[in-house]
Design a protein around this motif. Sequence first.
Motif, PDB file in Angstrom:
ATOM      1  N   GLU A  44       0.833  -1.212   0.000  1.00 57.29           N
ATOM      2  CA  GLU A  44       0.000   0.000   0.000  1.00 57.29           C
ATOM      3  C   GLU A  44       0.863   1.255   0.000  1.00 57.29           C
ATOM      4  OE1 GLU A  44      -2.573  -0.283   3.398  1.00 57.29           O
ATOM      5  OE2 GLU A  44      -3.571  -2.081   2.619  1.00 57.29           O
ATOM      6  N   GLN A  45       1.897   1.262   0.835  1.00 56.92           N
ATOM      7  CA  GLN A  45       2.764   2.433   0.980  1.00 56.92           C
ATOM      8  C   GLN A  45       3.509   2.753  -0.314  1.00 56.92           C
ATOM      9  OE1 GLN A  45       5.646   1.967   4.115  1.00 56.92           O
ATOM     10  NE2 GLN A  45       6.686   3.874   3.643  1.00 56.92           N
ATOM     11  N   THR A  46       3.920   1.716  -1.044  1.00 52.38           N
ATOM     12  CA  THR A  46       4.722   1.923  -2.247  1.00 52.38           C
ATOM     13  C   THR A  46       3.904   1.968  -3.529  1.00 52.38           C
ATOM     14  OG1 THR A  46       5.078  -0.463  -2.460  1.00 52.38           O
ATOM     15  CG2 THR A  46       6.772   0.816  -1.256  1.00 52.38           C
ATOM     16  N   GLY A  47       2.687   1.434  -3.473  1.00 55.52           N
ATOM     17  CA  GLY A  47       1.878   1.347  -4.679  1.00 55.52           C
ATOM     18  C   GLY A  47       2.211   0.135  -5.534  1.00 55.52           C
ATOM     19  N   ILE A  48       3.021  -0.758  -4.999  1.00 56.86           N
ATOM     20  CA  ILE A  48       3.349  -2.008  -5.692  1.00 56.86           C
ATOM     21  C   ILE A  48       2.198  -2.980  -5.424  1.00 56.86           C
ATOM     22  CG2 ILE A  48       4.974  -3.943  -5.835  1.00 56.86           C
ATOM     23  CD1 ILE A  48       7.116  -2.034  -4.649  1.00 56.86           C
ATOM     24  N   PRO A  49       1.630  -3.581  -6.472  1.00 55.21           N
ATOM     25  CA  PRO A  49       0.562  -4.564  -6.226  1.00 55.21           C
ATOM     26  C   PRO A  49       1.036  -5.659  -5.270  1.00 55.21           C
ATOM     27  CG  PRO A  49       0.720  -4.071  -8.572  1.00 55.21           C
ATOM     28  CD  PRO A  49       1.906  -3.424  -7.902  1.00 55.21           C
ATOM     29  N   TYR A  50       0.140  -6.042  -4.342  1.00 58.78           N
ATOM     30  CA  TYR A  50       0.507  -7.019  -3.317  1.00 58.78           C
ATOM     31  C   TYR A  50       1.065  -8.303  -3.918  1.00 58.78           C
ATOM     32  CZ  TYR A  50       0.232 -10.555   0.259  1.00 58.78           C
ATOM     33  OH  TYR A  50       0.555 -11.588   1.105  1.00 58.78           O
ATOM     34  N   LYS A  51       0.399  -8.854  -4.932  1.00 57.79           N
ATOM     35  CA  LYS A  51       0.837 -10.119  -5.543  1.00 57.79           C
ATOM     36  C   LYS A  51       2.247  -9.981  -6.107  1.00 57.79           C
ATOM     37  CE  LYS A  51       0.189 -14.182  -7.788  1.00 57.79           C
ATOM     38  NZ  LYS A  51       1.393 -14.931  -7.586  1.00 57.79           N
ATOM     39  N   MET A  52       2.523  -8.845  -6.764  1.00 55.43           N
ATOM     40  CA  MET A  52       3.853  -8.608  -7.330  1.00 55.43           C
ATOM     41  C   MET A  52       4.898  -8.532  -6.215  1.00 55.43           C
ATOM     42  SD  MET A  52       5.313  -5.350  -9.500  1.00 55.43           S
ATOM     43  CE  MET A  52       4.154  -5.506 -10.829  1.00 55.43           C
ATOM     44  N   LEU A  53       4.599  -7.797  -5.160  1.00 51.74           N
ATOM     45  CA  LEU A  53       5.533  -7.675  -4.038  1.00 51.74           C
ATOM     46  C   LEU A  53       5.785  -9.038  -3.411  1.00 51.74           C
ATOM     47  CD1 LEU A  53       7.238  -5.904  -2.145  1.00 51.74           C
ATOM     48  CD2 LEU A  53       5.189  -5.639  -0.730  1.00 51.74           C
ATOM     49  N   ASN A  54       4.720  -9.799  -3.190  1.00 51.62           N
ATOM     50  CA  ASN A  54       4.856 -11.125  -2.594  1.00 51.62           C
ATOM     51  C   ASN A  54       5.721 -12.025  -3.464  1.00 51.62           C
ATOM     52  OD1 ASN A  54       3.569 -14.116  -2.369  1.00 51.62           O
ATOM     53  ND2 ASN A  54       3.622 -13.076  -0.377  1.00 51.62           N
ATOM     54  N   ASP A  55       5.522 -11.961  -4.789  1.00 51.66           N
ATOM     55  CA  ASP A  55       6.334 -12.766  -5.712  1.00 51.66           C
ATOM     56  C   ASP A  55       7.807 -12.363  -5.646  1.00 51.66           C
ATOM     57  OD1 ASP A  55       4.148 -14.238  -6.530  1.00 51.66           O
ATOM     58  OD2 ASP A  55       3.928 -13.210  -8.464  1.00 51.66           O
ATOM     59  N   ILE A  56       8.082 -11.077  -5.533  1.00 50.55           N
ATOM     60  CA  ILE A  56       9.471 -10.602  -5.421  1.00 50.55           C
ATOM     61  C   ILE A  56      10.078 -11.095  -4.110  1.00 50.55           C
ATOM     62  CG2 ILE A  56      10.936  -8.564  -5.111  1.00 50.55           C
ATOM     63  CD1 ILE A  56       8.976  -7.111  -7.070  1.00 50.55           C
ATOM     64  N   LEU A  57       9.353 -10.908  -3.015  1.00 51.33           N
ATOM     65  CA  LEU A  57       9.876 -11.287  -1.697  1.00 51.33           C
ATOM     66  C   LEU A  57      10.121 -12.781  -1.578  1.00 51.33           C
ATOM     67  CD1 LEU A  57       7.815  -8.980   0.697  1.00 51.33           C
ATOM     68  CD2 LEU A  57      10.007  -8.535  -0.415  1.00 51.33           C
ATOM     69  N   ASN A  58       9.408 -13.566  -2.373  1.00 55.61           N
ATOM     70  CA  ASN A  58       9.581 -15.022  -2.338  1.00 55.61           C
ATOM     71  C   ASN A  58      10.402 -15.553  -3.508  1.00 55.61           C
ATOM     72  OD1 ASN A  58       8.127 -15.891   0.116  1.00 55.61           O
ATOM     73  ND2 ASN A  58       6.477 -14.760  -0.860  1.00 55.61           N
ATOM     74  N   GLY A  59      11.083 -14.645  -4.231  1.00 52.89           N
ATOM     75  CA  GLY A  59      12.010 -15.045  -5.285  1.00 52.89           C
ATOM     76  C   GLY A  59      11.365 -15.588  -6.540  1.00 52.89           C
ATOM     77  N   ARG A  60      10.076 -15.336  -6.732  1.00 53.58           N
ATOM     78  CA  ARG A  60       9.387 -15.841  -7.918  1.00 53.58           C
ATOM     79  C   ARG A  60       9.343 -14.812  -9.046  1.00 53.58           C
ATOM     80  NH1 ARG A  60       5.869 -17.701  -3.731  1.00 53.58           N
ATOM     81  NH2 ARG A  60       4.551 -15.892  -4.115  1.00 53.58           N
ATOM     82  N   ARG A  61       9.797 -13.598  -8.769  1.00 54.61           N
ATOM     83  CA  ARG A  61       9.775 -12.530  -9.767  1.00 54.61           C
ATOM     84  C   ARG A  61      11.031 -11.690  -9.582  1.00 54.61           C
ATOM     85  NH1 ARG A  61       5.363  -8.647 -11.973  1.00 54.61           N
ATOM     86  NH2 ARG A  61       4.006 -10.428 -11.698  1.00 54.61           N
ATOM     87  N   SER A  62      11.573 -11.241 -10.699  1.00 52.67           N
ATOM     88  CA  SER A  62      12.756 -10.375 -10.646  1.00 52.67           C
ATOM     89  C   SER A  62      12.380  -8.991 -10.153  1.00 52.67           C
ATOM     90  CB  SER A  62      13.379 -10.244 -12.042  1.00 52.67           C
ATOM     91  OG  SER A  62      13.885 -11.481 -12.464  1.00 52.67           O
TER      92      SER A  62
END
Length: 114
Positions: A44-62
Amino acid sequence: MIKIQGIDPDMIANNLTPAYPTHPGEVVKDEIEYRKISQRKLAEQTGIPYKMLNDILNGRRSMTTATAMMLEAALGVPTDSLMRLQLKYNMQQATRDKSFMERLAQIRKYAALL
């Protein structure tokens, strides 16, 4: 690469490859867990979609440069550090792709003939 008679070059400290590369999302995930910030709150704070952020944090997205810059603004983790981790992660992943490494070997063979 250093070659010393009788010593496997992969066993020399400067030539060691980590067992697994560190994805920049791991660093960010550790940081938000330490600060007790939820992924949803950070999204919410960054405006990054939650799913995208979660994928990044779990190494599933660059991680992109823009995302790294938003995370630096929110958390103070330097963009260049995150992007260096992403680059190293990408390079190590590429070296584990046997068909890609064979292709590089062929390119090098052809380049040597030029």
